[in-house]
Scaffold this active site. Sequence first.
Site, PDB file in Angstrom:
ATOM      1  N   SER A 206       0.797  -1.218   0.000  1.00  0.00           N
ATOM      2  CA  SER A 206       0.000   0.000   0.000  1.00  0.00           C
ATOM      3  C   SER A 206       0.837   1.279   0.000  1.00  0.00           C
ATOM      4  CB  SER A 206      -0.953  -0.044   1.188  1.00  0.00           C
ATOM      5  OG  SER A 206      -1.875   0.991   1.084  1.00  0.00           O
ATOM      6  N   HIS A 207       0.672   2.087   1.037  1.00  0.00           N
ATOM      7  CA  HIS A 207       1.329   3.393   1.084  1.00  0.00           C
ATOM      8  C   HIS A 207       2.757   3.316   1.617  1.00  0.00           C
ATOM      9  CE1 HIS A 207      -0.600   2.301   4.775  1.00  0.00           C
ATOM     10  NE2 HIS A 207       0.288   3.047   5.407  1.00  0.00           N
TER      11      HIS A 207
ATOM     12  N   ASP B 144      -2.493   6.448  -3.310  1.00  0.00           N
ATOM     13  CA  ASP B 144      -1.350   5.775  -2.688  1.00  0.00           C
ATOM     14  C   ASP B 144      -0.797   4.645  -3.558  1.00  0.00           C
ATOM     15  OD1 ASP B 144      -3.426   3.960  -2.316  1.00  0.00           O
ATOM     16  OD2 ASP B 144      -2.592   3.217  -0.428  1.00  0.00           O
TER      17      ASP B 144
ATOM     18  N   ASP C 250      -1.211   1.440  -3.853  1.00  0.00           N
ATOM     19  CA  ASP C 250      -2.092   0.467  -4.503  1.00  0.00           C
ATOM     20  C   ASP C 250      -3.434   1.068  -4.918  1.00  0.00           C
ATOM     21  OD1 ASP C 250      -2.784   0.726  -1.804  1.00  0.00           O
ATOM     22  OD2 ASP C 250      -3.698  -1.255  -1.742  1.00  0.00           O
TER      23      ASP C 250
ATOM     24  N   ASP D 161      -5.908   2.684  -3.328  1.00  0.00           N
ATOM     25  CA  ASP D 161      -7.160   2.683  -2.569  1.00  0.00           C
ATOM     26  C   ASP D 161      -7.341   3.929  -1.711  1.00  0.00           C
ATOM     27  OD1 ASP D 161      -5.205   1.911  -0.811  1.00  0.00           O
ATOM     28  OD2 ASP D 161      -6.206   0.093  -0.110  1.00  0.00           O
ATOM     29  N   ARG D 162      -6.288   4.753  -1.597  1.00  0.00           N
ATOM     30  CA  ARG D 162      -6.434   5.979  -0.791  1.00  0.00           C
ATOM     31  C   ARG D 162      -6.575   7.198  -1.679  1.00  0.00           C
ATOM     32  NH1 ARG D 162      -2.849   5.711   4.617  1.00  0.00           N
ATOM     33  NH2 ARG D 162      -3.233   3.518   5.079  1.00  0.00           N
TER      34      ARG D 162
ATOM     35  N   LYS E  58     -11.594   0.394  -0.270  1.00  0.00           N
ATOM     36  CA  LYS E  58     -11.626   1.833  -0.442  1.00  0.00           C
ATOM     37  C   LYS E  58     -11.067   2.122  -1.831  1.00  0.00           C
ATOM     38  CE  LYS E  58      -7.435   2.449   2.427  1.00  0.00           C
ATOM     39  NZ  LYS E  58      -7.268   1.166   3.119  1.00  0.00           N
TER      40      LYS E  58
HETATM   41  C1  VG1 Z   1      -3.781   1.899   8.299  1.00  0.00           C
HETATM   42  C2  VG1 Z   1      -4.959   2.846   8.449  1.00  0.00           C
HETATM   43  C3  VG1 Z   1      -6.255   2.098   8.195  1.00  0.00           C
HETATM   44  C4  VG1 Z   1      -6.209   1.443   6.820  1.00  0.00           C
HETATM   45  C5  VG1 Z   1      -4.982   0.548   6.727  1.00  0.00           C
HETATM   46  C6  VG1 Z   1      -4.814  -0.056   5.349  1.00  0.00           C
HETATM   47  O1  VG1 Z   1      -3.850   0.880   9.275  1.00  0.00           O
HETATM   48  O2  VG1 Z   1      -4.981   3.433   9.725  1.00  0.00           O
HETATM   49  O3  VG1 Z   1      -7.330   2.987   8.315  1.00  0.00           O
HETATM   50  O4  VG1 Z   1      -7.360   0.675   6.589  1.00  0.00           O
HETATM   51  O5  VG1 Z   1      -3.809   1.294   7.019  1.00  0.00           O
HETATM   52  O6  VG1 Z   1      -4.666   0.948   4.385  1.00  0.00           O
HETATM   53  P1  VG1 Z   1      -3.002   0.930  10.641  1.00  0.00           P
HETATM   54  O7  VG1 Z   1      -3.278  -0.361  11.334  1.00  0.00           O
HETATM   55  O8  VG1 Z   1      -1.574   1.119  10.257  1.00  0.00           O
HETATM   56  O9  VG1 Z   1      -3.498   2.135  11.382  1.00  0.00           O
HETATM   57  V1  VG1 Z   1      -3.973   0.572   2.877  1.00  0.00           V
HETATM   58  O10 VG1 Z   1      -4.041   1.878   1.942  1.00  0.00           O
HETATM   59  O11 VG1 Z   1      -2.934  -0.383   3.309  1.00  0.00           O
HETATM   60  O12 VG1 Z   1      -4.687  -0.727   2.357  1.00  0.00           O
HETATM   61 CO    CO Z   2      -3.466   1.427   0.066  1.00  0.00          CO
END
Ligand code: VG1
Ligand code: CO
Length: 544
Positions: free
Chosen positions: A113-114, A278, A280, A282-283, A377
Site C-alpha cells: 500500500s502506502h 497511494d 495500490d 485505494d487511498r 476503499k
Molecule cells: C492503516 C490505516 C487504516 C487502513 C490501513 C490499510 O492501518 O490506519 O485505516 O485501513 O492502514 O490501508 P493501521 O493499522 O496502520 O493504522 V492501505 O491503503 O494499506 O490498504
Molecule cells: Co493502500
Amino acid sequence: MNIHTVDSTPFEGQKPGTSVLRKRVTVFRQARYLENFIQALFNAIGGGEGKTLVVGCDGRFYNQEAIQIIIRMAAAQGVARLLVGKSGLLSTPAASNLIRKHKADGGIILSASHNPGGPDGDFGIKFNGPNGGPASEQVSAAIYHETGRIRAYRILEADDIALGKPAEITLDRTRIHIINPVTDYADLMETLFDFPRIRGMIEAGMFNICFDAMHAITGPYAYEILERRLGALPGTVINATPLSDFGGGHPDPNLTYAHELVEIMNRPTAPDLGAASDGDGDRNMILGKRFFVTPSDSIAILAANAHLVPGYRSGLAGVARSMPTSQALDRVAARFGIPCFETPTGWKFFGNLLDSGKITLCGEESFGSGSDHLREKDGVWAVLFWLNILAVRRQPVEQIVREHWAAFGRNFYTRHDYEQVESGIAAQMMEELRDRITTLSGRKIGDYKVAYGDDFSYQDPVDQSVTEHQGLRLGFTDGSRIVFRLSGTGTEGATLRIYIEKYIADPARHGEDTQEALKDLIEIANKLSGVLTRTGRGGPTVIT
Ligand code: VG1
Ligand code: CO
C-alpha cells in the site's frame, strides 16, 4: 508438467495485520518465506482446485518475481482460472471489481500500500474473498494458523509467463487470462458518475485538475479516466508512470509525502482540484486551491452530496466509519435519518455491512473512502465523486467545505503518528493507558469532563462476531474525543497513532487552525500517555 512438493518449516510472525501481511522486502525475499505464506493461504481456503482467482501487483520492487511464484503455486494447487493484470498490474479497487465481476473465489494483491518500496522498502500480500473485500478476521486467523504448521508447499516447474500483453495462456490445468487492468474499472466508474457533465465542466476550459499518482499504480487509471475519457489537459496526471521504488518517494497521499502536489496547489495559479492516491490506489487526498480537505470531512461531504451523483441518487441505506474517524459523518447521517455504524480500523470490517445492504458509503480518517460499488476503499472513485459534485455545484472546493461546516458544524480533527517506536515501550504505554483510561469516567480534565473511557470492541451486526482491543477511547461530554491505537501495518517497531477531535458549531470559529483549535486536547493526550518522555521525541513523526 512436474509439480514439486518442497519441504518447509514455519516462519515466525506471518501474522496478518490490518491489511494481511506486510514486511520488509528483505524478509519476503528469504527462501521459502513467500511460498510458505501462499501455501498457508491455499490451505486455509480449502485448496485451489477448480477455483478462479484474481492476481495483481501495485508495481513495487519484487512484484515481478513474486507474481511468477504465485502463478506457479496456483497452478500446482489446481486453480482453474487466473485473471492477471497486464504486466501484473492491478490497483486494489480494480482487483476488487474484477473479483466481483468474474465471480472469482478471491484475489491476491501484492502490495504494501502506502509504505515505501525498493530493495530496502516494504512488500506485502493482501488477500480478498469472493465478495471482493479484504479477508475477514476469521480467514486471516485461519491463514495465520496454517503458517504455524506448514511442512511443505507445492509449486509447478515451469518457465516464467510473459505478462506484458493481453493474452490467454494455459499452464498445466490452469487457464491464465492476462487482461487490461484499467478497462473494467474505468467502465464501472462511467456507470456511477455523470461523465458528460464532468467533461462539460472541464472542456469549458474553466476547470483544471492536478492528479499526483506518486509513481504508483493509479497513473494508468487516472490517465485513462481523467485525460482520455474526461478530456482533462495533457499533463493533468503527474508522476504517472508506476516505478518499482515509487521514484524514491513514499506513496502516501498526505500533506507530508505528496509535497509536489501540495506545492502546486499552493501556487497562485493552482488548479481547481488537486488529488493524490497511494501505492495500490485505494487511498485519496483531496485539495482545493490552497485548501486541504480532511479525509473525515471528505467522506461526510460525499454523503451529504450523494444525491447529486447518478450512482447514489436513489439515497443512502446507511453509512459507516472506522472508530478513530471523526464524527462529521455521524452528523450527516443523523440529519438524513440513516444509520451510521462505527467499526474497527481496516476495510474488512465494512464488508458485512456492505454485503447486507446496511450501508452504501463508508470511510476512514486514513485517506480512505468507498461505497458498495466494490469492497475496497477506492482512490480514483473518490476523486470522481468530488468532480461530479463540483460539476453540479460549480463552486470551489473550499466553499463546498465551508458551507458544509456552516450547515453541520465543524469536527476539528488531527492524527499524530509516532513511527518506529520501540515495540516494548509502545506496548507498555498502551497497557498503562488502558488501566488509566478505564477509570476516568466522570472526572474533569482541564475544561473537559470525561463521558467514557474504554478499550473499543466491536460486535459485527451481521455475523455477531466480536473483535476486541481496537483502540483506547476517551470521550468527553461535549463530543470531543482522544483515541490511542497501535498501527497494524508497520514493518519496523511500533507506530503509535493518537487521534484527536473536537466539535465546534459556531461558524465564527470555523476558520481556526486545526492544531491551534485542538491544542488543549493535544496537551491532554500527551500528558495522559507520557508519549514524549517515553519515546524521547520532540513531537510526532507525521501529522495528518
Ligand atoms: C492503516 C490505516 C487504516 C487502513 C490501513 C490499510 O492501518 O490506519 O485505516 O485501513 O492502514 O490501508 P493501521 O493499522 O496502520 O493504522 V492501505 O491503503 O494499506 O490498504
Ligand atoms: Co493502500
